[in-house]
Structure formats: C-alpha cells, structure tokens
Design a protein around this motif. Structure first.
Motif, PDB file in Angstrom:
ATOM      1  N   GLU A 104       1.359   7.724  -9.590  1.00 45.56           N
ATOM      2  CA  GLU A 104       2.619   8.121 -10.224  1.00 45.56           C
ATOM      3  C   GLU A 104       2.590   9.568 -10.700  1.00 45.56           C
ATOM      4  N   ALA A 105       1.438  10.014 -11.169  1.00 42.71           N
ATOM      5  CA  ALA A 105       1.338  11.358 -11.728  1.00 42.71           C
ATOM      6  C   ALA A 105       1.236  12.444 -10.666  1.00 42.71           C
ATOM      7  N   HIS A 106       0.900  12.063  -9.438  1.00 45.76           N
ATOM      8  CA  HIS A 106       0.598  13.079  -8.441  1.00 45.76           C
ATOM      9  C   HIS A 106       1.501  13.092  -7.216  1.00 45.76           C
ATOM     10  N   VAL A 107       2.225  12.004  -6.958  1.00 41.65           N
ATOM     11  CA  VAL A 107       3.052  11.968  -5.746  1.00 41.65           C
ATOM     12  C   VAL A 107       4.431  11.422  -6.066  1.00 41.65           C
ATOM     13  N   GLY A 108       5.374  11.693  -5.162  1.00 44.76           N
ATOM     14  CA  GLY A 108       6.737  11.220  -5.361  1.00 44.76           C
ATOM     15  C   GLY A 108       7.500  11.208  -4.053  1.00 44.76           C
ATOM     16  N   PRO A 109       8.813  10.993  -4.117  1.00 43.20           N
ATOM     17  CA  PRO A 109       9.629  10.923  -2.906  1.00 43.20           C
ATOM     18  C   PRO A 109       9.448  12.157  -2.022  1.00 43.20           C
ATOM     19  N   GLY A 110       9.289  11.902  -0.734  1.00 40.35           N
ATOM     20  CA  GLY A 110       9.078  12.991   0.217  1.00 40.35           C
ATOM     21  C   GLY A 110       7.624  13.291   0.487  1.00 40.35           C
ATOM     22  N   ASP A 111       6.733  12.812  -0.380  1.00 46.12           N
ATOM     23  CA  ASP A 111       5.301  13.034  -0.189  1.00 46.12           C
ATOM     24  C   ASP A 111       4.711  11.956   0.709  1.00 46.12           C
ATOM     25  N   GLU A 112       3.540  12.267   1.248  1.00 43.74           N
ATOM     26  CA  GLU A 112       2.760  11.298   2.017  1.00 43.74           C
ATOM     27  C   GLU A 112       1.407  11.094   1.349  1.00 43.74           C
ATOM     28  N   VAL A 113       0.911   9.845   1.406  1.00 39.77           N
ATOM     29  CA  VAL A 113      -0.408   9.509   0.871  1.00 39.77           C
ATOM     30  C   VAL A 113      -1.195   8.831   1.982  1.00 39.77           C
ATOM     31  N   ILE A 114      -2.306   9.408   2.353  1.00 38.97           N
ATOM     32  CA  ILE A 114      -3.151   8.840   3.404  1.00 38.97           C
ATOM     33  C   ILE A 114      -4.031   7.757   2.786  1.00 38.97           C
ATOM     34  N   ILE A 115      -4.030   6.584   3.420  1.00 40.04           N
ATOM     35  CA  ILE A 115      -4.809   5.455   2.905  1.00 40.04           C
ATOM     36  C   ILE A 115      -5.624   4.844   4.039  1.00 40.04           C
ATOM     37  N   PRO A 116      -6.771   4.234   3.713  1.00 43.35           N
ATOM     38  CA  PRO A 116      -7.565   3.588   4.763  1.00 43.35           C
ATOM     39  C   PRO A 116      -6.904   2.305   5.240  1.00 43.35           C
ATOM     40  N   ASP A 117      -7.103   2.003   6.528  1.00 44.95           N
ATOM     41  CA  ASP A 117      -6.537   0.805   7.146  1.00 44.95           C
ATOM     42  C   ASP A 117      -7.621   0.148   8.014  1.00 44.95           C
ATOM     43  N   PRO A 118      -8.083  -1.056   7.609  1.00 47.53           N
ATOM     44  CA  PRO A 118      -7.645  -1.850   6.470  1.00 47.53           C
ATOM     45  C   PRO A 118      -8.127  -1.263   5.146  1.00 47.53           C
ATOM     46  N   GLY A 119      -7.346  -1.520   4.106  1.00 43.23           N
ATOM     47  CA  GLY A 119      -7.683  -1.036   2.774  1.00 43.23           C
ATOM     48  C   GLY A 119      -7.123  -1.969   1.717  1.00 43.23           C
ATOM     49  N   PHE A 120      -7.514  -1.751   0.479  1.00 35.11           N
ATOM     50  CA  PHE A 120      -7.061  -2.584  -0.629  1.00 35.11           C
ATOM     51  C   PHE A 120      -5.534  -2.631  -0.654  1.00 35.11           C
ATOM     52  N   VAL A 121      -4.991  -3.821  -0.866  1.00 38.99           N
ATOM     53  CA  VAL A 121      -3.549  -4.032  -0.725  1.00 38.99           C
ATOM     54  C   VAL A 121      -2.714  -3.148  -1.647  1.00 38.99           C
ATOM     55  N   ALA A 122      -3.264  -2.754  -2.793  1.00 36.46           N
ATOM     56  CA  ALA A 122      -2.478  -1.985  -3.759  1.00 36.46           C
ATOM     57  C   ALA A 122      -2.177  -0.568  -3.280  1.00 36.46           C
ATOM     58  N   TYR A 123      -2.992  -0.003  -2.405  1.00 33.68           N
ATOM     59  CA  TYR A 123      -2.775   1.390  -2.010  1.00 33.68           C
ATOM     60  C   TYR A 123      -1.406   1.571  -1.365  1.00 33.68           C
ATOM     61  N   ASP A 124      -1.080   0.708  -0.433  1.00 31.51           N
ATOM     62  CA  ASP A 124       0.204   0.783   0.256  1.00 31.51           C
ATOM     63  C   ASP A 124       1.349   0.516  -0.719  1.00 31.51           C
ATOM     64  N   ALA A 125       1.246  -0.569  -1.472  1.00 34.71           N
ATOM     65  CA  ALA A 125       2.351  -0.974  -2.351  1.00 34.71           C
ATOM     66  C   ALA A 125       2.594   0.037  -3.466  1.00 34.71           C
ATOM     67  N   LEU A 126       1.536   0.503  -4.115  1.00 33.93           N
ATOM     68  CA  LEU A 126       1.719   1.443  -5.222  1.00 33.93           C
ATOM     69  C   LEU A 126       2.251   2.786  -4.732  1.00 33.93           C
ATOM     70  N   THR A 127       1.860   3.185  -3.521  1.00 34.36           N
ATOM     71  CA  THR A 127       2.422   4.414  -2.952  1.00 34.36           C
ATOM     72  C   THR A 127       3.918   4.256  -2.751  1.00 34.36           C
ATOM     73  N   LYS A 128       4.334   3.132  -2.205  1.00 34.86           N
ATOM     74  CA  LYS A 128       5.760   2.901  -1.982  1.00 34.86           C
ATOM     75  C   LYS A 128       6.529   2.863  -3.293  1.00 34.86           C
ATOM     76  N   LEU A 129       5.933   2.343  -4.343  1.00 35.00           N
ATOM     77  CA  LEU A 129       6.612   2.281  -5.637  1.00 35.00           C
ATOM     78  C   LEU A 129       6.844   3.668  -6.236  1.00 35.00           C
ATOM     79  N   THR A 130       6.052   4.639  -5.834  1.00 30.20           N
ATOM     80  CA  THR A 130       6.300   6.015  -6.290  1.00 30.20           C
ATOM     81  C   THR A 130       7.438   6.670  -5.523  1.00 30.20           C
ATOM     82  N   GLY A 131       7.840   6.067  -4.412  1.00 29.18           N
ATOM     83  CA  GLY A 131       8.826   6.677  -3.529  1.00 29.18           C
ATOM     84  C   GLY A 131       8.192   7.480  -2.414  1.00 29.18           C
ATOM     85  N   ALA A 132       6.868   7.608  -2.441  1.00 34.88           N
ATOM     86  CA  ALA A 132       6.160   8.326  -1.383  1.00 34.88           C
ATOM     87  C   ALA A 132       5.926   7.409  -0.191  1.00 34.88           C
ATOM     88  N   GLU A 133       5.397   7.975   0.883  1.00 38.60           N
ATOM     89  CA  GLU A 133       5.184   7.231   2.121  1.00 38.60           C
ATOM     90  C   GLU A 133       3.690   7.076   2.387  1.00 38.60           C
TER      91      GLU A 133
END
Length: 372
Positions: A104-133
């Motif tokens: 929440e403190a570092h990313v927002g709408p329009g940003d991208e966050v690279i995550i490992p796949d497969p990875g912990f389920v929260a990475y994808d969901a919490l990124t989406k909750l910030t509005g980032a991709e």
C-alpha cells in the motif's frame, strides 16, 4: 451504481480455503502452513505476565513496544548482520499485514508489481487491492526465483517486485548469487524489493540471505513470529526498512490497525530475545519430515524438486491426483491456487506429525494409482 469496489471484485476467496471446505472433518490436513508445535512456554508466560500486570489493557505505540522492536533489531543483527534502529521497525498483525502495508505504501493504480509464480496467494491479491497490476514470473524448474526473469519483466510501470526465500509454496531457498542479483536489480531500476522472509530460520540446505544485506535502501523486509516460533494464532509480524519507507508504511498501519495486539507483542518480544533452542529443534524436525515425505513421494512415482527450507514440498502430479487425495481424506492444495505456473503441481505441507504423514503417503499412493 455499483455496490462493490472493482479492486475487491478482482480477487476471490483463497483456493487454499476452498480445498479446506471440500475436505471431510476427519481428513489429514496437509494443506495448511501451521506448525504442529506449541508456542514456546517462555513466550506464553510473557503474555500472561503482561496481561496480569495490566500492560495490555491499552493501545501500545503505533510501531510497537520498545522491547519488541529492540528484539527484532537484535534478531536481524544476530541472523544476518543487518543494522536497523528500533525506529526502523513496525510491529504488525502478522506477516499478512506487513505485506499489505508494504504494498500500500509503495504502489498504486498504474503500477506493476512482479511476483513469483507459483507464489504465496497474498502477493497477487494484495497487489490488486492497491489498484496495481501483478506481473507473475514463472520460477525455474527447481522452483527457485529467477533474477533474469524478474529483470526481463521490468517495464517503465514496474514499481516493485516480491521475493520469498525460503519459499511458500515451493520450499525453495534462493542461493546467495540470486539474492545479490535481486539487490542489483532493485538498485539498477530504482525499484522496491519486498523480501518475504517469514521462513528464514527454517533452512535445511543452503543458506538464508536477504536482499537487505546488499541493497538496504531499496529493500523492505517482511518477517513474523508465526512460523519460526509456532505463533500463527498470535498474529505478530513486522516490517523493517529505511526511515522514509517506514514513515509511509506507518501512515497506512495507523489507520488499518493502530497497533499490533499488545499480548502478542509481549509474547513475541520474549520469543525473540529468550532462548532460541526451540527454533533449531523445530527446524531439525521439519528436515526429518521433509526427507520422509520426499522419499515417500518419489517411491510413489512423482517427480519432486527437493525443498531446502520452509515446510512445503511441491511435486508434479498427474491430472486428477489432488481430487483423489481429497476424496480419500488427505488435504493437499492444487498448484494453480498459487498461480498459473503452478498448474500440474500440488503443494503439500509436512508441518504435521510423522505418523499422520506416513498414513497420508499411503493414501496418496492409492490416489496416484487411481489416476494412472
């Protein structure tokens, strides 16, 4: 007028939870990241003493009690030689809130966050909750995170990337040269590296290293007592970072949580600062269970990358295997619950007793034979 926020509509209930609900009450649960050890007695006693002394009846400071933050600082110095000030730490409601406020403190709408796949389920969901991709990047064949793949995924919209070693769901431990590469990528592209280190003390082979050793200005460390001290129910984690990053994360933490649970803070302070023998004993037990499960799965006929840490193994499995296991009373989680690249795998937790693991392996052999 829409009734729900678009960012909430983009996420779903965890696939892990769906598996739990599909299983019977008497199932052997190999789907949860829950150590079967009790919380250390000294940590429990510290919480009780604090409650009886009236220390837990009011809010603590937003960042947490001083003795806890001092214990966290000492832990990072003891384990990795990292030098933090207690003011560079925020105690959170578990590692989950730590991840949340870091994103929440570092990313927002329009940003991208690279995550490992497969990875912990929260990475994808919490990124989406910030509005980032979220930008999932497949791991290597040995399930370690690939720095080259991360760097290849960087675009002008990339704001952060997440690394996790030892990994959930893979159990993979990143070698030192990869951790140094994560740090270099963060510095070279001016990115935030969010390093999820909640399994950092549960390593069997290799060595746990942190990107914060090599790029402290660019790294936010996420950690917790949940796995190391079998304190999942206490909900006590933290973030550690540079003062400017901590100040921004504190703004989020103040409004979503105010402070971590006071009894949990006193318990965690004692766990971190007291005797550490129990940590080694648990890790040794997990290593023995790792060997039992890996050998058993390979005897069944499955291809199993050997995990070097945490308490998960992620074998390649034939179609229908997970459903057969669940139908026969053994809960395992389909790999696709952790990302598209997890399809064809299953995550199995061995954080349960040896006899249960042996029984589960016998049932998994039946499930394997049923889908051949």
């Amino acid at each position: 007028m829409p009734q729900f926020a678009d960012r909430v509509e983009r996420i779903a209930i965890s696939g892990i939870r769906e598996v739990f609900e599909a299983a019977g009450e008497d199932a052997i649960n190999l789907g949860i990241g829950q150590p079967d050890f009790p919380t250390p007695d000294n940590a429990r006693s510290a919480a009780v003493d604090a409650i009886e002394a009236g220390k837990t009846d009011a809010y603590t400071g937003n960042k947490g009690i001083p003795e806890l933050r001092e214990g966290i600082v000492a832990k990072h110095e003891r384990d990795l030689g990292l030098e933090y000030d207690p003011e560079q730490v925020i105690a959170t409601a578990g590692g989950s809130e730590a991840l949340h406020i870091a994103l929440e403190a570092h990313v927002g709408p329009g940003d991208e966050v690279i995550i490992p796949d497969p990875g912990f389920v929260a990475y994808d969901a919490l990124t989406k909750l910030t509005g980032a991709e979220p930008v999932p990047v497949p791991v290597r064949d040995d399930l370690t995170i690939d720095p080259e793949a991360i760097e290849a995924a960087v675009t002008e919209d990339t704001a952060a990337f997440v690394v996790n070693s030892p990994g959930n769901p893979t159990g993979a431990v990143s070698p030192t040269e990869d951790v140094e590469a994560f740090a270099r990528i963060a510095e070279a592209h001016d990115l935030v590296c969010i390093s999820d280190e909640v399994y950092g003390r549960i390593v069997f082979d290799g060595e746990h290293r942190s990107p914060a050793e090599f790029a402290p200005e660019q790294t936010v460390v996420v950690d917790s007592c949940s796995k190391t001290y079998s304190m999942t129910g206490w909900r006590l984690g933290w973030v550690a970072a540079t003062p400017d990053r901590i100040e921004r994360m504190l703004r989020v933490h103040q409004y979503v949580q105010a402070c971590a649970s006071a009894p949990a803070q006193y318990a965690a302070a004692e766990a971190l600062s007291g005797p550490q023998d129990v940590v080694g004993e648990m890790a040794e037990s997990f290593e023995r269970r790792r060997d039992l499960v890996v050998d058993g799965l390979r005897e069944i006929g499955l291809d199993v990358p050997e995990p070097e840490g945490a308490f998960y193994v992620m074998p390649e499995v034939p179609e229908g295997f997970v459903d057969e296991c669940i139908a026969r009373g053994v809960v395992v989680v389909p790999g696709e619950a952790f990302g598209d690249a997890g399809e064809g795998y299953a995550r199995i937790s061995y954080a349960t007793g040896t006899e249960e693991l042996k029984e589960a392996l016998a049932i998994m052999e039946e499930a394997y034979e049923a889908v051949q």
